[in-house]
Design an enzyme around this catalytic site. Structure first.
Site, PDB file in Angstrom:
ATOM      1  CB  THR A 107       0.435  -5.746  -3.193  1.00  0.00           C
ATOM      2  OG1 THR A 107       1.141  -4.586  -3.666  1.00  0.00           O
ATOM      3  CG2 THR A 107      -1.058  -5.549  -3.442  1.00  0.00           C
ATOM      4  CB  ALA A 128       1.982  -4.641  -7.926  1.00  0.00           C
ATOM      5  CB  CYS A 176       4.873  -8.928  -5.238  1.00  0.00           C
ATOM      6  SG  CYS A 176       3.790  -7.575  -5.726  1.00  0.00           S
ATOM      7  CG  HIS A 228      -3.834  -1.405  -3.108  1.00  0.00           C
ATOM      8  ND1 HIS A 228      -3.052  -1.347  -4.241  1.00  0.00           N
ATOM      9  CD2 HIS A 228      -4.464  -2.605  -3.150  1.00  0.00           C
ATOM     10  CE1 HIS A 228      -3.205  -2.461  -4.935  1.00  0.00           C
ATOM     11  NE2 HIS A 228      -4.044  -3.245  -4.289  1.00  0.00           N
ATOM     12  CD  GLU A 272       2.552 -14.946  -1.981  1.00  0.00           C
ATOM     13  OE1 GLU A 272       2.141 -14.488  -0.892  1.00  0.00           O
ATOM     14  OE2 GLU A 272       2.538 -16.159  -2.259  1.00  0.00           O
ATOM     15  N   GLY A 303      -6.614  -5.683 -11.087  1.00  0.00           N
ATOM     16  CA  GLY A 303      -5.824  -5.105 -12.176  1.00  0.00           C
ATOM     17  C   GLY A 303      -4.426  -4.727 -11.767  1.00  0.00           C
ATOM     18  CG  LEU A 304      -2.724  -1.486 -13.576  1.00  0.00           C
ATOM     19  CD1 LEU A 304      -2.063  -0.145 -13.242  1.00  0.00           C
ATOM     20  CD2 LEU A 304      -2.603  -1.763 -15.071  1.00  0.00           C
TER      21      LEU A 304
END
Length: 329
Positions: free
Chosen positions: A187, A250, A282, A189, A185, A263-264
């Site tokens: 997110t 996440a 998320c 950054h 979902e 990735g993360l």
């Protein structure tokens, strides 16, 4: 080849035991059947219980975590992490290119996305001419068609996965919104957050998408432990890493012909929490978001935490990271 979209051990003596999954959703069953029928799916023998994280599939969210009535989240936490068996000598040969921009200026999301696509295209070109999986690791000073890891900080942006519900965005007046090709979902950054993009050929690791998701989480857990926090953990039925019920990391990925993208992201500094109020992160209604510095007596910076992240990635994926420079971004 098959495409997968999924989203938002180090042998640690403190690993907790989890029950084996009691059931899988129909969608998960179909996905696993499709993988088995269309690719060389790899399974490995279960390790001893104290080396295993298991996650139980669930068909219904609990009342505390239930989204609003018109929004639905499928169970996310499937599969388990199992250590790769690679000797030290073999690990030295598993060289992976590292592009570390974590201490540089923030990078626009689309620019980093395009950079990932170029690396994936190199992998696909390699696969069209060779089936030798060892070719994915560095053998010279060229990273073309080789496994790579990107470390960076982004300009402020909300990202939506392929099937993300825009209802999870409350307000985006001051932040760009990008729909892209990962799972999970919405997110956020932005500055103060370490973003890690491993572009890896899973043929050299474990051809299991759920294993890969859990491996990314394992790397974050190890890096956070190295930073001095021992209370980080996974939570039942949701991806990511949590500290005292605050989500600090996440995970969201895409895989094409077993080549991973995205990735993360780990919230490190206080500035990483700005703009989270504009979304339901998320899709987890009512859950809290935190950063590592909320739980540290001595705050750290993103470049400092990136050093721990590098060590953790080398340990979990049994590789050696070699720094490369690029002016592409």
């Amino acid at each position: 080849g098959p495409h997968f979209h999924l989203g938002c051990s180090r042998n640690r003596s403190t690993m907790s035991k989890r029950r084996r999954p009691s059931s899988y959703s129909i969608a998960t069953f179909v996905l696993l059947w499709f993988v088995a029928e269309t690719s060389s799916f790899v399974s490995i023998n279960p390790p001893p219980p104290h080396h295993t994280y298991m996650y139980e599939s669930c068909r219904h969210a609990t009342a505390a975590n239930k989204p609003t009535s018109h929004l639905f989240l499928a169970p996310q936490q499937l599969g388990s992490f199992q250590e790769l068996i690679v000797s030290s000598e073999e690990q030295d040969e598993r060289r992976v290119a590292l592009y570390d921009w974590s201490a540089h200026e923030t990078i626009p999301f689309v620019a980093a996305w395009d950079f990932q696509k170029n690396i994936v295209d190199g992998h696909l070109e390699r696969l069209s001419s060779s089936q030798d999986s060892s070719c994915q690791f560095l053998t010279s000073q060229s990273s073309h068609g080789k496994d790579c890891v990107l470390l960076l900080q982004h300009d402020p942006v909300y990202t939506l996965g392929t099937a993300s519900d825009p209802g999870f965005i409350r307000s985006a007046d001051q932040v760009d919104v990008v729909r892209m090709d990962r799972g999970g979902e919405v997110t956020y950054h932005g500055p103060g957050q370490l973003v890690v993009y491993p572009i890896l050929d899973l043929r050299g690791y474990n051809q299991d998408i759920h294993w890969y998701m859990r491996a990314l989480e394992e790397a974050v857990l190890y890096a956070i432990e190295l930073a001095g926090i021992e209370t980080a953990m996974r939570q039942h039925d949701v991806t990511g890493v949590w500290i005292h019920d605050h989500k600090v990391a996440a995970v969201g990925i895409k895989a094409r012909r077993w080549i991973t993208m995205h990735g993360l992201a780990v919230n490190v500094e206080d500035t990483s929490l700005q703009n989270f109020e504009g979304i339901v992160p998320c899709g987890l209604q009512g859950r809290k978001v935190g950063c590592l510095n909320d739980f540290l007596d001595e705050p750290i910076t993103v470049p400092q935490f990136s050093k721990y992240m590098k060590e953790a990635l080398e340990c979990v994926f049994r590789v050696r990271l070699e720094e490369f420079e690029s002016e592409f971004l």
